[in-house]
Design an enzyme around this catalytic site. Structure first.
Site, PDB file in Angstrom:
ATOM      1  CB  CYS A 104      -1.042   0.136   1.037  1.00 18.61           C
ATOM      2  SG  CYS A 104      -2.278  -1.390   1.127  1.00 18.61           S
ATOM      3  CG  HIS A 266      -3.487   3.527   1.009  1.00 19.81           C
ATOM      4  ND1 HIS A 266      -3.551   3.057  -0.304  1.00 19.81           N
ATOM      5  CD2 HIS A 266      -3.504   2.271   1.877  1.00 19.81           C
ATOM      6  CE1 HIS A 266      -4.008   1.604  -0.205  1.00 19.81           C
ATOM      7  NE2 HIS A 266      -4.034   1.307   1.115  1.00 19.81           N
ATOM      8  CG  ASN A 296      -6.609  -1.078  -0.220  1.00 19.36           C
ATOM      9  OD1 ASN A 296      -5.788  -0.679  -1.071  1.00 19.36           O
ATOM     10  ND2 ASN A 296      -6.293  -1.237   1.080  1.00 19.36           N
TER      11      ASN A 296
HETATM   12  C1  LIG Z   1     -11.081  -5.381   7.725  1.00 13.23           C
HETATM   13  C2  LIG Z   1     -11.601  -4.552   8.496  1.00 13.23           C
HETATM   14  C3  LIG Z   1     -12.681  -3.864   7.759  1.00 13.23           C
HETATM   15  C4  LIG Z   1     -12.695  -5.424   9.466  1.00 13.23           C
HETATM   16  O1  LIG Z   1     -13.490  -4.489  10.335  1.00 13.23           O
HETATM   17  P1  LIG Z   1     -13.730  -4.611  11.873  1.00 13.23           P
HETATM   18  O2  LIG Z   1     -14.589  -3.842  12.459  1.00 13.23           O
HETATM   19  O3  LIG Z   1     -12.141  -4.712  12.540  1.00 13.23           O
HETATM   20  O4  LIG Z   1     -14.245  -6.158  12.183  1.00 13.23           O
HETATM   21  P2  LIG Z   1     -13.361  -7.592  12.536  1.00 13.23           P
HETATM   22  O5  LIG Z   1     -12.586  -7.996  11.747  1.00 13.23           O
HETATM   23  O6  LIG Z   1     -13.468  -7.423  14.118  1.00 13.23           O
HETATM   24  O7  LIG Z   1     -14.643  -8.401  12.432  1.00 13.23           O
HETATM   25  C5  LIG Z   1     -16.201  -8.239  12.843  1.00 13.23           C
HETATM   26  C6  LIG Z   1     -16.853  -9.270  12.548  1.00 13.23           C
HETATM   27  O8  LIG Z   1     -17.282  -9.251  11.252  1.00 13.23           O
HETATM   28  C7  LIG Z   1     -17.157 -10.389  10.500  1.00 13.23           C
HETATM   29  N1  LIG Z   1     -16.667 -10.088   9.217  1.00 13.23           N
HETATM   30  C8  LIG Z   1     -15.420 -10.072   8.795  1.00 13.23           C
HETATM   31  N2  LIG Z   1     -15.777  -9.906   7.314  1.00 13.23           N
HETATM   32  C9  LIG Z   1     -16.791  -9.680   7.030  1.00 13.23           C
HETATM   33  C10 LIG Z   1     -17.530  -9.375   5.717  1.00 13.23           C
HETATM   34  N3  LIG Z   1     -17.013  -9.087   4.646  1.00 13.23           N
HETATM   35  N4  LIG Z   1     -19.012  -9.513   5.682  1.00 13.23           N
HETATM   36  C11 LIG Z   1     -19.386  -9.730   6.874  1.00 13.23           C
HETATM   37  N5  LIG Z   1     -18.933 -10.005   8.019  1.00 13.23           N
HETATM   38  C12 LIG Z   1     -17.694 -10.010   7.966  1.00 13.23           C
HETATM   39  C13 LIG Z   1     -15.988 -11.088  11.303  1.00 13.23           C
HETATM   40  O9  LIG Z   1     -16.256 -12.369  11.381  1.00 13.23           O
HETATM   41  C14 LIG Z   1     -16.486 -10.690  12.677  1.00 13.23           C
HETATM   42  O10 LIG Z   1     -17.298 -11.601  13.128  1.00 13.23           O
HETATM   43  P3  LIG Z   1     -17.536 -12.050  14.749  1.00 13.23           P
HETATM   44  O11 LIG Z   1     -17.561 -10.772  15.687  1.00 13.23           O
HETATM   45  O12 LIG Z   1     -18.507 -13.175  14.877  1.00 13.23           O
HETATM   46  O13 LIG Z   1     -16.114 -12.715  14.909  1.00 13.23           O
HETATM   47  C15 LIG Z   1     -11.024  -3.481   9.314  1.00 13.23           C
HETATM   48  O14 LIG Z   1     -10.320  -4.056  10.364  1.00 13.23           O
HETATM   49  C16 LIG Z   1      -9.869  -2.698   8.526  1.00 13.23           C
HETATM   50  O15 LIG Z   1     -10.204  -1.975   7.440  1.00 13.23           O
HETATM   51  N6  LIG Z   1      -8.867  -2.963   8.966  1.00 13.23           N
HETATM   52  C17 LIG Z   1      -7.611  -2.240   8.239  1.00 13.23           C
HETATM   53  C18 LIG Z   1      -7.429  -2.936   6.996  1.00 13.23           C
HETATM   54  C19 LIG Z   1      -6.652  -2.409   5.856  1.00 13.23           C
HETATM   55  O16 LIG Z   1      -6.583  -1.113   5.832  1.00 13.23           O
HETATM   56  N7  LIG Z   1      -6.034  -3.018   5.380  1.00 13.23           N
HETATM   57  C20 LIG Z   1      -5.225  -2.576   4.044  1.00 13.23           C
HETATM   58  C21 LIG Z   1      -3.994  -2.372   4.372  1.00 13.23           C
HETATM   59  S1  LIG Z   1      -3.523  -0.926   3.992  1.00 13.23           S
END
Ligand SMILES: CC(C)(COP(=O)(O)OP(=O)(O)OC[C@H]1O[C@@H](n2cnc3c(N)ncnc32)[C@H](O)[C@@H]1OP(=O)(O)O)[C@@H](O)C(=O)NCCC(=O)NCCS
Length: 339
Positions: A104, A266, A296
Site C-alpha cells: 500500500c 491511501h 482498496n
Molecule cells: C478489515 C476490517 C474492515 C474489519 O473490520 P472490523 O470492524 O475490524 O471487524 P472484525 O475483523 O473485528 O470483524 C467483526 C466481525 O465481522 C465479521 N466479518 C469479517 N468480514 C466480513 C464481511 N466481509 N462481511 C460480513 N462480516 C464480516 C467477522 O467475522 C467478525 O465476526 P465475529 O464478531 O462473529 O467474529 C477493518 O479491520 C479494517 O479495515 N482494517 C484495516 C485493513 C486495511 O486497511 N488493510 C489494508 C492495508 S492498507
C-alpha cells in the site's frame, strides 16, 4: 488513471460468501470495486493504459521517458517485474526499469525514489506507475471475506520532471518501516520461507513440509495461497502512523495541517481516512476519498484518487497536496507537493 470496466457491487459478492452491503459499507465505506477482465487485462496492461494518459497530459512520448518505476504487489509474473513489461509494451528505449514491492505504500515509495533521481539530475522524465490486479488472488469463500471485500483492481501513473522553481513540485518525502508485524498483513505463499505457516501460527516444521516449500498441492488444498490480514491490528497502527508521518512532512517544511489544500490518503478504509482527517482537524473539502467506488487498490489507490480529484477540478495550481500511505510491512510514508 485506468480502471477496468467491470463494476462489482457488494451485493454481487453475496453470491460467493456470507457478507452483506450494510456490513461492508459500515466497516469500510466501500460500495463497489472494479475487477479486471479474465484474460488480456493484467497489472501491466492497466499500468500501460494509465501511463499513456499520463504521458499525453505531460506532453511527452514513450521515447522521452528515461526511467520506469513500477509499484505493485500483484505482478503479472513472480519474476521478472512489471517495469520491463511496460518498457516492452510501450516500445521504449533500453532504459532502466525498477519494481517496488512496498504494497500500500508502494506509490509513495516509488515517488520518493523517482524524486531522488530527478534531484540528482540523473533522469529528466520518469514514469512512475502503481497498478494492481487483486481480483485473481483473493479467497472469495466466507473464510476470506474480511480481505476479499476490501480490494479492487486499477492503475495510476505520473511523469516526474525537474523544475527550477524551489516552491513547485515535490517538496519532500518521508518513508518508514517496522518489520516487527510483517506477518499480520501478508501473502506467505508462494515464497521461499518453506511452508511452515499453518493455521496462522508459526509451527515447527518437519522435513516433509520443507519438501513442500514454495508451492504445493497441499498448500492449495488448504487455501494457503491467499493473503492474510489481521484487520483490527492494521487499523490500530494505521490511525497512529498516518497522522504522525503527515505531521513529520509538515514540520519539515514549516507548515501546519491548515495549510494543506488537499490530503490524498491511501484508500484503505474510509474510517481510517476519516480518523486521520479528524486528528488533523481538516475540513471535508481538504481530503479526497474515492474508496467507495474502487475499494482498496493498494499501490494504485493514491494516483487514482489524485487523478480523479484533479479531473474534478479539486486541485488547482499552487495548491499544497499531501499524499500519505500505510500498509503491509508495515511500511508507511508521506509526500508534500506544491501543484
Ligand atoms: C478489515 C476490517 C474492515 C474489519 O473490520 P472490523 O470492524 O475490524 O471487524 P472484525 O475483523 O473485528 O470483524 C467483526 C466481525 O465481522 C465479521 N466479518 C469479517 N468480514 C466480513 C464481511 N466481509 N462481511 C460480513 N462480516 C464480516 C467477522 O467475522 C467478525 O465476526 P465475529 O464478531 O462473529 O467474529 C477493518 O479491520 C479494517 O479495515 N482494517 C484495516 C485493513 C486495511 O486497511 N488493510 C489494508 C492495508 S492498507
Amino acid at each position: 488513471m485506468y480502471v477496468p470496466e467491470n463494476v462489482v457491487t457488494n451485493n454481487d459478492l453475496k453470491n460467493y460468501m456470507d457478507t452483506n452491503d450494510t456490513w461492508i459499507q459500515e466497516r469500510t465505506g466501500i460500495k463497489e470495486r472494479r475487477y479486471a477482465k479474465r484474460t488480456g487485462e493484467t497489472t501491466t496492461t492497466m499500468g500501460v493504459e494509465a501511463a499513456k494518459k499520463a504521458m499525453e497530459r505531460a506532453g511527452v512520448s514513450p521515447a522521452d521517458i528515461d526511467f520506469i518505476i513500477f509499484a505493485t504487489l500483484s505482478p503479472d509474473y513472480y519474476f521478472p517485474g512489471c517495469g520491463v513489461l511496460v518498457q516492452r509494451a510501450l516500445k521504449m528505449k533500453e532504459i532502466g526499469a525498477l519494481d517496488i514491492r512496498n504494497q500500500c505504500s508502494g506509490f509513495v515509495y516509488a515517488l520518493s525514489v523517482g524524486d531522488q533521481f530527478i534531484r540528482s539530475g540523473m533522469y529528466k522524465n520518469i514514469l512512475v506507475i502503481g497498478s494492481e490486479k487483486h481480483s485473481f488472488g483473493l479467497d472469495f469463500s466466507t473464510r476470506g471475506r474480511n480481505v476479499s471485500v476490501i480490494f479492487g483492481d486499477g492503475a495510476g501513473a505520473v511523469i516526474l520532471q525537474p523544475t527550477a522553481n524551489d516552491n513547485e513540485g515535490i517538496l519532500s518525502t518521508h518513508l518508514h518501516s517496522d518489520g516487527e508485524s510483517a506477518e499480520i498483513l501478508a501473502m506467505y505463499n508462494p515464497g521461499t520461507h518453506a511452508n511452515y505457516w499453518t493455521d496462522n501460527t508459526l509451527a515447527d516444521f518437519d522435513e516433509a513440509e520443507i519438501a513442500e516449500m514454495f508451492m504445493s498441492h497441499n498448500m492449495i488444498d488448504k487455501s494457503q495461497n491467499f493473503p492474510y490480514m489481521d484487520g483490527p491490528a492494521v487499523f490500530k497502527k494505521a490511525i497512529v502512523k498516518m497522522p504522525e508521518v503527515i505531521m513529520e512532512a509538515l514540520t519539515f517544511n514549516n507548515l501546519k495541517p491548515g495549510d494543506i489544500d488537499m490530503l490524498i490518503p491511501h484508500q484503505a478504509n474510509l474510517r481510517i481516512s476519516q480518523f486521520v482527517q479528524q486528528q488533523l482537524g481538516l475540513r471535508d473539502d481538504q481530503v479526497y476519498n474515492n474508496i467507495q467506488y474502487y475499494g482498496n487498490t493498494t499501490a494504485a489507490s493514491i494516483p487514482i484518487a489524485w487523478c480523479e480529484a484533479w479531473e474534478k477540478g479539486k486541485i488547482k495550481k499552487g495548491d499544497l497536496l499531501c499524499l500519505v500511505s500505510f500498509g503491509s510491512g508495515f511500511t508507511w510514508g508521506s509526500a508534500l507537493l506544491r501543484w
